[in-house]
Design a protein around this motif. Structure first.
Motif, mmCIF file in Angstrom:
data_model
loop_
_atom_site.group_PDB
_atom_site.id
_atom_site.type_symbol
_atom_site.label_atom_id
_atom_site.label_comp_id
_atom_site.label_asym_id
_atom_site.label_seq_id
_atom_site.Cartn_x
_atom_site.Cartn_y
_atom_site.Cartn_z
ATOM 1 N N LEU A 1 111.619 29.565 26.537
ATOM 2 C CA LEU A 1 111.853 28.290 27.147
ATOM 3 C C LEU A 1 113.167 28.344 27.877
ATOM 4 O O LEU A 1 114.156 28.501 27.429
ATOM 5 C CB LEU A 1 112.167 27.324 25.916
ATOM 6 C CG LEU A 1 110.834 27.303 24.840
ATOM 7 C CD1 LEU A 1 111.029 25.839 23.883
ATOM 8 C CD2 LEU A 1 109.716 27.000 25.721
ATOM 9 N N ALA B 1 113.511 26.017 30.712
ATOM 10 C CA ALA B 1 113.282 24.823 31.359
ATOM 11 C C ALA B 1 114.552 23.857 31.581
ATOM 12 O O ALA B 1 114.676 22.999 32.655
ATOM 13 C CB ALA B 1 111.903 24.100 31.435
ATOM 14 N N GLU C 1 118.018 22.032 31.609
ATOM 15 C CA GLU C 1 119.169 21.945 32.694
ATOM 16 C C GLU C 1 120.394 22.393 32.261
ATOM 17 O O GLU C 1 121.420 23.091 32.708
ATOM 18 C CB GLU C 1 119.395 20.653 33.201
ATOM 19 C CG GLU C 1 120.410 20.361 33.853
ATOM 20 C CD GLU C 1 120.846 18.966 34.627
ATOM 21 O OE1 GLU C 1 120.257 18.168 34.610
ATOM 22 O OE2 GLU C 1 121.946 18.735 35.106
ATOM 23 N N GLY C 2 120.416 21.971 30.716
ATOM 24 C CA GLY C 2 121.733 22.387 30.163
ATOM 25 C C GLY C 2 122.890 21.271 30.348
ATOM 26 O O GLY C 2 124.070 21.576 31.146
ATOM 27 N N LYS D 1 121.113 26.873 32.751
ATOM 28 C CA LYS D 1 121.786 27.341 31.497
ATOM 29 C C LYS D 1 121.308 28.621 31.056
ATOM 30 O O LYS D 1 122.200 29.949 30.844
ATOM 31 C CB LYS D 1 122.073 26.466 30.337
ATOM 32 C CG LYS D 1 122.454 27.032 28.942
ATOM 33 C CD LYS D 1 122.777 25.813 27.944
ATOM 34 C CE LYS D 1 121.656 25.363 27.367
ATOM 35 N NZ LYS D 1 121.627 24.610 26.287
ATOM 36 N N THR E 1 110.831 20.156 23.899
ATOM 37 C CA THR E 1 110.487 21.596 23.850
ATOM 38 C C THR E 1 109.118 21.591 23.407
ATOM 39 O O THR E 1 108.253 22.958 23.758
ATOM 40 C CB THR E 1 111.326 22.207 22.389
ATOM 41 O OG1 THR E 1 111.139 21.228 21.471
ATOM 42 C CG2 THR E 1 112.656 22.588 22.980
ATOM 43 N N GLU F 1 111.953 12.486 22.831
ATOM 44 C CA GLU F 1 111.326 13.845 23.404
ATOM 45 C C GLU F 1 110.298 14.117 22.490
ATOM 46 O O GLU F 1 110.055 13.687 21.375
ATOM 47 C CB GLU F 1 112.548 14.879 23.176
ATOM 48 C CG GLU F 1 113.675 14.628 24.145
ATOM 49 C CD GLU F 1 114.623 15.948 24.069
ATOM 50 O OE1 GLU F 1 114.163 16.992 23.330
ATOM 51 O OE2 GLU F 1 115.817 15.695 24.752
ATOM 52 N N GLY G 1 125.162 25.663 23.727
ATOM 53 C CA GLY G 1 125.131 24.412 24.083
ATOM 54 C C GLY G 1 125.873 24.127 24.960
ATOM 55 O O GLY G 1 125.731 23.390 26.188
HETATM 56 P P1 TTP Z 1 118.186 22.090 24.647
HETATM 57 O O1 TTP Z 1 119.382 23.017 24.250
HETATM 58 O O2 TTP Z 1 117.921 20.955 23.618
HETATM 59 O O3 TTP Z 1 118.275 21.228 25.986
HETATM 60 P P2 TTP Z 1 118.922 21.801 27.592
HETATM 61 O O4 TTP Z 1 118.712 23.323 27.538
HETATM 62 O O5 TTP Z 1 118.279 21.078 28.445
HETATM 63 O O6 TTP Z 1 120.323 21.533 27.388
HETATM 64 P P3 TTP Z 1 121.311 20.166 27.128
HETATM 65 O O7 TTP Z 1 120.781 19.536 25.747
HETATM 66 O O8 TTP Z 1 122.461 20.449 27.120
HETATM 67 O O9 TTP Z 1 120.751 19.162 28.293
HETATM 68 O O10 TTP Z 1 116.740 23.217 24.781
HETATM 69 C C1 TTP Z 1 116.404 23.818 23.827
HETATM 70 C C2 TTP Z 1 115.757 24.818 24.567
HETATM 71 O O11 TTP Z 1 114.397 24.335 24.989
HETATM 72 C C3 TTP Z 1 116.425 25.444 25.686
HETATM 73 O O12 TTP Z 1 115.984 27.029 25.818
HETATM 74 C C4 TTP Z 1 115.754 24.755 27.127
HETATM 75 C C5 TTP Z 1 114.396 24.605 26.432
HETATM 76 N N1 TTP Z 1 113.790 23.338 26.862
HETATM 77 C C6 TTP Z 1 112.579 23.324 27.730
HETATM 78 O O13 TTP Z 1 112.290 24.275 28.427
HETATM 79 N N2 TTP Z 1 112.132 22.104 28.017
HETATM 80 C C7 TTP Z 1 112.571 20.925 27.628
HETATM 81 O O14 TTP Z 1 112.199 19.794 27.981
HETATM 82 C C8 TTP Z 1 113.866 20.803 26.865
HETATM 83 C C9 TTP Z 1 114.468 19.423 26.272
HETATM 84 C C10 TTP Z 1 114.272 22.078 26.470
#
Ligand code: TTP
Length: 393
Positions: free
Chosen positions: A6, A8, A10-11, A23, A84, A183, A211
């Motif tokens: 995963l 996708a 933004e971080g 990220k 996710t 979510e 994170g």
């Molecule tokens: P998160 O760390 O929860 O989300 P994020 O990477 O967007 O960071 P932040 O909360 O700081 O904005 O995500 C957990 C993992 O899942 C990470 O590897 C990114 C991925 N992810 C996706 O691919 N799609 C999504 O819609 C979300 C929310 C996360």
């Protein structure tokens, strides 16, 4: 078996570092963060990577290409980052048979991922001190009986690590409703899997969820700590290289430099003359640590220059940052309390006694700038000469 990575998101919590790089593409030792998860999957026997991309997708695609570590790579695009489960759903049509899922922004130790892949339907688990911040697993022996997301009153201290092995049937369970936080969460897919299958909790030996900015520093501490000494670059005979230091081919270390490992000086980077680099430090490609500069336990991103008479400690500098001569970073509070940083508008403890600053890509400081503990510079920010920075800018 296919492994879904995963990547996708933004971080938002790791801003400003994620302003133009997602990220999962931030540097951890000699490769992006997500490459470590991908490597663990390949080592554990994955025969195809399915990388879910969204935010700044091209950076992810450019890195992994169509083949990575000898196995094919396919991409699924998640249009909006709505969770996710939604991310895995974006990959559904590419999945065939049981599949693994790993967070592209987590570090997993490769042996534990191998144990997970061999366990049949399984989830990676880790004992943590503050389970309320995580999905919490209940177990009967090794079998998972329940998962609750961020409970106020956690039933166990076993956190969900975002590493899963799903049976093929889980492909049909990816359309979960939105959770309370709005979510579509993969933990709800796991909950359904627990109802239908015996799902093992595989305790991981080591795991890090990246994170926030200081967790990127921790990720580098982990992976730089695994380096073995290797000096292929040009190292002056009057440099003193101590311990596990890697100077890549195409990097230069000049006279009078002391480097204490673990440290990695990447291709195109230069250190010295007369500089002091202390571990764990990453000097990324084309970065420069110049005369009379001390860098300790920090990440200097690609093309970043700290060229003269400066101190940088426990800090993360993005790409193409330029610190003017005499720029100094404070990394310790006078009251010895853990350093705080603002994350999405809230002051958060880093849990670290020592933490310096975070600088977004292209930030610049003038000569004799002082940067206080726990401050952040936005991408492209400019600090005039002689200023003391005590608030984010
Ligand atoms: P998160 O760390 O929860 O989300 P994020 O990477 O967007 O960071 P932040 O909360 O700081 O904005 O995500 C957990 C993992 O899942 C990470 O590897 C990114 C991925 N992810 C996706 O691919 N799609 C999504 O819609 C979300 C929310 C996360």
């Amino acid at each position: 078996m296919q492994a879904v990575v995963l990547a996708a998101g933004e971080g938002t919590r790791i801003r400003p570092l994620s302003a133009s790089l997602p990220k999962p593409m931030l540097p951890v030792a000699d490769r992006p963060l997500a490459a470590h998860a991908a490597d663990a999957a390949v080592d554990a026997g994955a025969d195809e990577l399915v990388v879910v991309v969204g935010y700044e997708a091209d950076a992810v695609r450019d890195y992994f290409g169509e083949e990575y570590a000898g196995i094919p790579v396919r991409y699924a695009v998640q249009e909006s980052q709505s969770g996710t489960a939604d991310a895995v759903r974006a990959a559904r049509d590419l999945l065939d048979g049981p599949f693994a899922v790993l967070n592209g922004d987590n570090l997993y130790d490769p042996e534990s991922v191998e144990a997970l892949f061999e366990a049949g339907p399984a989830v990676g688990a880790m004992q943590v001190s503050a389970p309320s911040n995580y999905g919490v697993l209940s177990t009967d022996g090794d079998t998972v009986t329940d998962i609750v997301e961020k409970p106020a009153d956690p039933p166990t201290d076993l956190a969900n690590t975002g590493a899963y092995l799903f049976p093929e049937a889980a492909r049909d369970w990816l359309d979960v409703p939105e959770s309370e936080r709005g979510e579509r969460e993969i933990t709800d897919v796991l909950a359904r899997t627990i109802e239908e299958y015996d799902v093992s909790a595989v305790e991981l030996d080591r795991w890090l969820d990246v994170g926030r900015p200081w967790e990127l520093l921790e990720a580098n501490e982990w992976k730089l700590g695994e380096l073995d000494r290797d000096l292929r670059g040009t190292v002056h005979e009057d440099a003193d290289i101590r311990g596990d230091v890697v100077v890549e081919e195409g990097a230069t270390v000049d006279a009078g430099v002391v480097i204490e490992g673990p440290a990695l000086v990447r291709s195109g980077a230069s250190v010295g003359p007369n500089a002091y680099v202390r571990g764990a430090t990453l000097v990324d490609e084309d970065a420069k640590v110049g005369h009379s500069v001390e860098v300790k336990n920090s990440v200097l991103g690609r093309g970043t220059h700290v060229a003269h008479l400066s101190y940088v400690g426990d800090s993360v500098l993005g790409r193409d940052v330029n610190f003017g001569a005499g720029t100094n970073v404070a990394n310790l509070r006078h009251d010895d309390q853990p350093v705080k940083l603002t994350v999405k508008g809230e002051r958060v403890s880093t849990g670290r006694r020592k933490f310096g600053v975070v600088a977004g890509d292209g930030a610049k400081t003038g000569i004799n700038a002082s940067l206080n503990v726990g401050t952040k510079l936005s991408p492209g920010a400019g600090v005039p000469p002689g200023e003391t920075v005590t608030r984010d800018r």
